[in-house]
Design an enzyme around this catalytic site. Structure first.
Site, PDB file in Angstrom:
ATOM      1  N   LYS A 111      72.941 -14.130 -58.879  1.00  8.91           N
ATOM      2  CA  LYS A 111      73.313 -15.478 -59.179  1.00  8.91           C
ATOM      3  C   LYS A 111      74.940 -15.891 -59.056  1.00  8.91           C
ATOM      4  O   LYS A 111      75.435 -14.811 -59.275  1.00  8.91           O
ATOM      5  CB  LYS A 111      72.770 -16.278 -60.207  1.00  8.91           C
ATOM      6  CG  LYS A 111      72.633 -17.725 -60.259  1.00  8.91           C
ATOM      7  CD  LYS A 111      71.306 -18.115 -59.476  1.00  8.91           C
ATOM      8  CE  LYS A 111      70.951 -19.610 -59.600  1.00  8.91           C
ATOM      9  NZ  LYS A 111      69.430 -19.787 -59.237  1.00  8.91           N
TER      10      LYS A 111
HETATM   11  N1  GLU Z   1      68.709 -21.303 -56.312  1.00  8.73           N
HETATM   12  C1  GLU Z   1      67.307 -21.178 -55.824  1.00  8.73           C
HETATM   13  C2  GLU Z   1      66.515 -20.582 -57.071  1.00  8.73           C
HETATM   14  O1  GLU Z   1      67.045 -20.694 -58.196  1.00  8.73           O
HETATM   15  C3  GLU Z   1      67.215 -20.475 -54.444  1.00  8.73           C
HETATM   16  C4  GLU Z   1      67.750 -19.048 -54.402  1.00  8.73           C
HETATM   17  C5  GLU Z   1      67.653 -18.772 -52.888  1.00  8.73           C
HETATM   18  O2  GLU Z   1      67.177 -19.172 -52.003  1.00  8.73           O
HETATM   19  O3  GLU Z   1      68.420 -17.599 -52.975  1.00  8.73           O
HETATM   20  O4  GLU Z   1      65.684 -19.965 -56.973  1.00  8.73           O
END
Ligand code: GLU
Length: 422
Positions: free
Chosen positions: A108
């Site tokens: 993240k």
């Molecule tokens: N931000 C989204 C999540 O928390 C998607 C992450 C992604 O598609 O890599 O799952």
């Protein structure tokens, strides 16, 4: 840091998986590895603003684990972004991808920023300079960002374009998959934008099947009307559910006969938020959490379901569309009160699932149809639910614990086979 964030969110995420690890007597070294992110990247980068001044922003990319595939997870642009939050969100991605069986690890990132304070041109510069600062720490087979709170397909288009431009000329066409969640015109997948909301609805459908409940008889309240909550509310209303309360950063509204979500979407597009919507009455945030509904869907920030709110909730089911919305003590109360919880790593996995489809399409230079994307999304969400139900029955545990167990089963199996280098 807000009041509820006095304690470490990352520690809470570690405690969560440790409880599941206890149930399957997970090897101590795997616990130790999964308790820490592999890489913590912090960049401070300057950007020229339109008034001629320069501002230094702090950005993060936390790469939690890449055992099952490239690091994967969103980029969050929000004032609350800090190292602890991003570490927790990165760890959740590792368990989410392992649970739904997509060949990715967990990561993240984000920037501590309130995007509403900057012009589009300034945001473009901020995104490009952040991408430049991350440099080769991201890559289509290494670490693949995606949208999260405060970022969008436009953000991803800029990240991809910047990354392509700093790649050697011969590679510029083959790096599209460095991010997912791009606009369809730029190489995104149809169905990616609403995928998280759609996944939440498939989760709810699965729960209905398990509990012999009809989806079109459910009344629902939703906290958040952004990419996740907004699409979920629209899709759920379309499927016959009654959306009786919605909150966003501008206000909280309710209508016990059900909100007209299509009109609400138009209102939000024109006015920037749900506040003032005709055809509903304004209520307080706390009133949203005590509405008499079948299902409550937190689809905003973490730590929203506090002990007080857990006592006030009158729903039968909490579907965690947000990441980490429920405090551990609050969960305890909900369990005692018999409120079922579909945990975040299961409920909101639709986004990363369709991110995987987008990555596959980029690799093969193909475009799938919406019908294909949607059917495969549903299959992966339901398969994960089935596995969770199975493990839950075997271990007599909570749905959250079972979801972590399914993820840990996969991670432990691959660690056993690969071993730890050297
Ligand atoms: N931000 C989204 C999540 O928390 C998607 C992450 C992604 O598609 O890599 O799952």
């Amino acid at each position: 840091m807000n009041g509820a964030r006095q304690r470490s969110l990352h520690q809470a995420a570690v405690d969560q998986f440790q409880r599941a690890a206890d149930l399957i007597d997970l090897n101590d070294s795997y616990r130790e590895i999964l308790s820490h992110p592999k890489n913590e990247i912090i960049v401070n980068f300057p950007v020229s603003l339109e008034d001629g001044s320069k501002k230094v922003f702090t950005g993060y990319r936390i790469q939690h684990n890449n055992l099952l595939g490239p690091y994967k997870g969103g980029l969050r642009f929000h004032p609350s972004v800090d190292l602890d939050e991003v570490k927790a969100l990165a760890a959740w991605m590792t368990f989410k991808t392992a649970l739904v069986g997509v060949p990715f690890g967990g990561a993240k990132g984000g920037v501590t920023i309130d995007p509403s304070q900057y012009s589009d041109e300034e945001m473009r510069r901020i995104v490009r300079r952040f991408t430049h600062a991350l440099g080769s720490n991201i890559g289509p087979d290494h670490d693949i960002p995606a949208p999260d709170m405060g970022t969008s397909s436009q953000t991803m288009d800029w990240v991809m374009d910047t990354y392509a431009n700093i790649s050697p000329p011969g590679f510029r066409q083959s790096v599209k998959g460095v991010v997912t969640g791009k606009s369809v015109e730029v190489g995104g997948s149809v169905g990616r934008e609403e995928a998280t909301g759609r996944g939440v609805l498939y989760s709810l459908r699965h729960w209905c099947g398990e509990n012999s409940v009809r989806l079109d008889e459910l009344s629902i309240s939703v906290q958040g009307f952004g990419n996740v909550g907004g699409y979920f509310a629209e899709l759920a209303a379309d499927a016959g559910c009654k959306i009786v309360g919605v909150a966003d950063h501008t206000g909280t509204i309710a209508n016990e006969d059900g909100l007209d979500v299509v009109k609400l979407r138009d209102w939000v597009d024109q006015h920037g938020g749900v506040d003032g919507f005709h055809g509903a009455m304004a209520i307080t945030t706390e009133e949203l959490f005590s509405l008499d509904v079948d299902v409550m869907v937190p689809a905003a920030l973490e730590n929203q379901i506090t002990v007080e709110r857990a006592r006030a909730l009158r729903c039968r089911l909490l579907v965690e569309a947000a990441n980490g919305p429920t405090l551990p003590e609050a969960e305890q109360i909900l369990m005692e009160r018999g409120v079922d919880i579909v945990p975040d790593i299961l409920a909101n996995a639709g986004g990363v699932i369709v991110s995987y489809f987008e990555w596959l399409q980029n690799k093969s230079a193909r475009a799938w149809s919406f019908t294909d994307v949607d059917a495969r999304l549903r299959d992966l969400v339901w398969q994960a639910h089935d596995r969770v139900v199975e493990r839950r029955a075997e271990l007599s545990c909570t749905r959250r614990e079972a979801a972590y167990v399914v993820a840990l089963d996969r991670l432990a199996d691959v660690y056993d086979r690969r071993g730890i280098f050297p």
